[in-house]
Design a protein around this motif. Structure first.
Motif, PDB file in Angstrom:
ATOM      1  N   GLN A   1       0.804  -1.233   0.000  1.00  0.00           N
ATOM      2  CA  GLN A   1       0.000   0.000   0.000  1.00  0.00           C
ATOM      3  C   GLN A   1       0.836   1.283   0.000  1.00  0.00           C
ATOM      4  O   GLN A   1       0.478   2.254  -0.653  1.00  0.00           O
TER       5      GLN A   1
ATOM      6  N   ASP B   1       4.121   0.542   4.447  1.00  0.00           N
ATOM      7  CA  ASP B   1       2.886  -0.001   5.021  1.00  0.00           C
ATOM      8  C   ASP B   1       2.395  -1.052   4.041  1.00  0.00           C
ATOM      9  O   ASP B   1       1.910  -0.731   2.952  1.00  0.00           O
TER      10      ASP B   1
ATOM     11  N   GLU C   1       4.953  -1.511   8.527  1.00  0.00           N
ATOM     12  CA  GLU C   1       3.615  -1.521   9.142  1.00  0.00           C
ATOM     13  C   GLU C   1       2.774  -2.653   8.562  1.00  0.00           C
ATOM     14  O   GLU C   1       2.819  -2.899   7.348  1.00  0.00           O
ATOM     15  N   ASP C   2       2.022  -3.292   9.415  1.00  0.00           N
ATOM     16  CA  ASP C   2       1.082  -4.346   9.003  1.00  0.00           C
ATOM     17  C   ASP C   2       1.637  -5.294   7.934  1.00  0.00           C
ATOM     18  O   ASP C   2       1.024  -5.478   6.871  1.00  0.00           O
TER      19      ASP C   2
ATOM     20  N   ASP D   1      -1.032  -1.627  12.809  1.00  0.00           N
ATOM     21  CA  ASP D   1      -2.093  -0.654  12.549  1.00  0.00           C
ATOM     22  C   ASP D   1      -3.433  -1.390  12.624  1.00  0.00           C
ATOM     23  O   ASP D   1      -4.108  -1.356  13.666  1.00  0.00           O
TER      24      ASP D   1
ATOM     25  N   LEU E   1       0.581   1.875  15.614  1.00  0.00           N
ATOM     26  CA  LEU E   1       0.108   3.070  14.919  1.00  0.00           C
ATOM     27  C   LEU E   1      -1.027   3.676  15.746  1.00  0.00           C
ATOM     28  O   LEU E   1      -1.889   2.949  16.257  1.00  0.00           O
TER      29      LEU E   1
ATOM     30  N   LYS F   1      -4.144   6.152  15.646  1.00  0.00           N
ATOM     31  CA  LYS F   1      -5.106   6.933  14.852  1.00  0.00           C
ATOM     32  C   LYS F   1      -6.310   7.193  15.753  1.00  0.00           C
ATOM     33  O   LYS F   1      -7.092   6.259  16.023  1.00  0.00           O
TER      34      LYS F   1
ATOM     35  N   LYS G   1       3.144   9.641  10.666  1.00  0.00           N
ATOM     36  CA  LYS G   1       2.896   9.298   9.261  1.00  0.00           C
ATOM     37  C   LYS G   1       1.782  10.191   8.759  1.00  0.00           C
ATOM     38  O   LYS G   1       0.636  10.063   9.192  1.00  0.00           O
TER      39      LYS G   1
HETATM   40 MG   LIG Z   1      -1.804   1.087   7.733  1.00  0.00          MG
END
Ligand SMILES: [Mg+2]
Ligand SMILES: O=C(O)[C@@H](CO)OP(=O)(O)O
Length: 400
Positions: free
Chosen positions: A154, A232, A275-276, A302, A325, A327, A378
């Motif tokens: 991604q 990611d 990430e992930d 995440d 992460l 959020k 990020k």
């Molecule tokens: Mg992510």
């Protein structure tokens, strides 16, 4: 302290052209805060629930606003967020919507800072915060759920870990973004941009690695400090649970092969951040990978953790990942986000504060990262909704 005198909510546009919730909080003494909820595309299965904006607003007006106005002090963030939880009554904000909750939570924090005449990061983090700054992770090439017909991974991220200041780091990431475009042009590859402003060329992941590695090297030479690479993978989006494999178009990898693949990438590209890399339900695979490469790089959860302390506690127990992460809209309030950061830090997990793919001009996360001393943030590289946060970091550094 000054009581919340008014909360108003409206539907505004996000960067994808979808509606989102904006909240305004006013206090008795004239303090004011405004904030807006972001929105994800590659959302984790266990995130708090985002409702359609009109519905979220109607429910919050009915259930949450009466618990706040004339009832809670604007500077009492835990009190604000407890009122939001009390109004909702579920454990995933499915009644009033995590989008209403997070917009109100962040607007109240800004109103609390405004009543004291101090910057938001200082209200949230205290008098001793504001000296350290996060390294911005800048998305320069991407695909997955954020752009059709582009890379399977991604996000390919620039990480200017050697930058002497935020402003240098922000400009280094912008330079990597420009270098990527030059390299693509040199190879006759046309590219539009994905949801976060990263280039979304129709190349395979191997070519994307080559291009981003070359771009970061050029910028390292030009700027004279270390610029590394991060990813990611958004592994949950690649994972086919029925077949038990990660799909990269025609090519598939089972979990063991996926762990080997990521470990090899960490070595080959000297990745500073991943990430992930694996599916959001596979703590065990995360633990295996962390055991293998956790000393060399951050393995960040995440979709795995969704900013949720229960899920993080499970990860800590199993040794899954070494970073989380953060959020705020995944969990619904700033209090919950702070609690996740505290639990992470106590257990040696690095917190990385993050935007969503659907964003607004809201810059709360820049303050959250400085307030909590997060080592990374990020928040993209270019595009107004991304530069809103980056430019806010520059202003905070400049004491503006
Ligand atoms: Mg992510
Ligand atoms: O996966 C992610 O980390 C985010 C932000 O980059 O994307 P989304 O907001 O679509 O979940």
């Amino acid at each position: 302290m000054t009581l919340i005198a008014d909360v108003s909510l409206r539907r505004i546009l996000d960067s994808r052209g979808n509606g989102t919730v904006e909240a305004e909080v006013t206090t008795d003494s004239g303090g004011f805060g405004r904030a807006a909820a972001p929105s994800g595309a590659s959302t984790g299965e266990y995130e708090a629930i985002e409702l359609e904006p009109a519905e979220a607003i109607a429910k919050a007006r009915e259930l949450a606003v009466p618990r706040l106005v004339g009832e809670v002090f604007a500077g009492d963030q835990r009190g604000v967020d407890q009122a939001l939880h009390g109004a909702d009554g579920t454990d995933d904000f499915s009644k009033i919507g995590a989008n209403s909750a997070v917009a109100i939570s962040m607007a109240a924090a800004k109103a609390g800072a405004d009543t004291q005449g101090i910057p938001l990061y200082q209200h949230l983090g205290g008098a001793f915060r504001g000296r350290n700054f996060p390294v911005p992770l800048g998305n320069v090439v991407g695909g997955g759920e954020h752009a059709a017909d582009a890379t399977h991974i991604q996000e390919f991220l620039a990480a200017p870990v050697g930058a002497p200041s935020v402003v240098d780091a922000v400009f280094a990431n912008a330079a990597v973004h420009q270098e990527v475009h030059d390299i693509l042009t040199g190879r006759d590859i046309a590219a539009g941009k994905g949801d976060e402003g990263a280039w979304a060329p129709s190349v395979d992941d191997a070519e994307a690695f080559e291009i981003v590695a070359e771009a970061t090297e050029r910028v390292e030479d030009e700027f004279g400090f270390e610029v590394r690479m991060g990813l990611d993978v958004a592994g949950a989006e690649l994972y086919d649970a029925d077949e038990g494999v990660y799909s990269y178009g025609e090519r598939t990898r089972d979990t063991a092969a996926q762990i080997d693949y990521i470990a090899d990438l960490v070595d080959e590209y000297d990745l500073v951040y991943v990430e992930d890399p694996l599916d959001e339900n596979d703590y065990e695979a995360f633990a295996d990978l962390t055991e293998r490469v956790g000393a060399e790089t951050l393995i960040c959860g995440d979709d795995l953790f969704v900013t949720n302390t229960d899920r993080l506690a499970e990860g800590i127990e199993q040794g899954a990942a070494n970073s989380i992460l953060i959020k705020p809209n995944q969990i619904g309030t700033l209090t919950d986000a702070f609690d996740a950061i505290e639990l992470a830090v106590e257990n040696g997990y690095e917190p990385v504060v993050s935007h969503r793919s659907g964003e607004t001009e809201d810059a709360t996360i820049a303050h959250l990262a400085v307030a909590t001393d997060a080592p990374f943030i990020k928040t993209g590289t270019v595009g107004g909704e991304r530069t809103a946060k980056l430019n806010e970091l520059i202003r905070i550094e400049d004491n503006a």
